[in-house]
Design a protein around this motif. Structure first.
Motif, short mmCIF file in Angstrom:
data_model
loop_
_atom_site.label_atom_id
_atom_site.label_comp_id
_atom_site.label_asym_id
_atom_site.label_seq_id
_atom_site.Cartn_x
_atom_site.Cartn_y
_atom_site.Cartn_z
N GLU A 1 31.06 53.24 52.65
CA GLU A 1 29.61 52.92 52.77
C GLU A 1 29.00 51.74 53.16
O GLU A 1 28.12 51.71 54.04
N ARG A 2 29.50 50.68 52.64
CA ARG A 2 29.12 49.23 53.15
C ARG A 2 29.57 48.93 54.50
O ARG A 2 28.77 48.46 55.26
N ALA A 3 30.86 49.75 54.95
CA ALA A 3 31.16 49.33 56.39
C ALA A 3 30.42 50.23 57.34
O ALA A 3 29.66 49.71 58.34
N ARG A 4 29.90 51.17 56.87
CA ARG A 4 28.80 52.08 57.81
C ARG A 4 27.54 51.34 57.88
O ARG A 4 26.85 51.30 58.85
N ASN A 5 27.07 50.94 56.56
CA ASN A 5 25.59 50.29 56.46
C ASN A 5 25.47 48.91 57.33
O ASN A 5 24.67 48.39 57.73
N GLU A 6 26.60 48.13 56.90
CA GLU A 6 26.46 46.64 57.19
C GLU A 6 27.35 46.34 58.61
O GLU A 6 26.95 45.45 59.43
N LEU A 7 28.24 47.21 58.94
CA LEU A 7 28.98 46.74 60.08
C LEU A 7 29.03 47.98 61.12
O LEU A 7 29.53 47.81 62.20
N GLY A 8 28.37 49.01 60.94
CA GLY A 8 28.14 50.17 62.08
C GLY A 8 29.62 50.92 62.12
O GLY A 8 29.95 51.33 63.37
N LEU A 9 30.12 51.13 61.12
CA LEU A 9 31.35 51.90 61.18
C LEU A 9 31.35 53.35 61.62
O LEU A 9 30.27 53.89 61.29
N ILE A 10 32.14 53.66 62.67
CA ILE A 10 31.77 55.19 63.03
C ILE A 10 33.45 55.63 62.91
O ILE A 10 34.34 55.19 63.65
N LYS A 11 33.53 56.85 62.34
CA LYS A 11 34.78 57.55 62.12
C LYS A 11 35.29 58.14 63.42
O LYS A 11 34.34 58.54 64.25
#
Length: 92
Positions: free
Chosen positions: A69-79
């Motif tokens: 969740e942190r990676a998605r919100n703060e770093l823009g992670l896309i699986k």
């Protein structure tokens, strides 16, 4: 007897002056009391913030979902296999 009364009255006046205007007087006490209350409020806010940070740390230590969740919100992670859509507000 007159002199004793005069000396006692003078002593009383001096003590009253020190009580209201001297060092460690009543106004100094009131000011210090306000400062203590302000510091107590600040400490309560910081204690609450520290509790939230501790909970965040525990979530990050325990679960991968919190990290994701942190990676998605703060770093823009896309699986892999996901599509990213960015919706921009209309220009003014």
């Amino acid at each position: 007897m007159k002199w004793i009364s005069l000396v006692l009255f003078t002593l009383l006046c001096l003590l009253q002056y020190r009580l209201w205007f001297g060092k460690h007087s009543v106004p100094d006490y009131w000011k210090m009391k306000q400062e203590v209350e302000l510091q107590a409020r600040q400490n309560a806010n910081l204690t609450q913030r520290n509790g939230l940070l501790k909970a965040d740390i525990e979530d990050l230590k325990i679960g991968l979902e919190a990290i994701e969740e942190r990676a998605r919100n703060e770093l823009g992670l896309i699986k892999e296999g996901e599509t990213f859509y960015r919706i921009l507000p209309p220009e003014q």
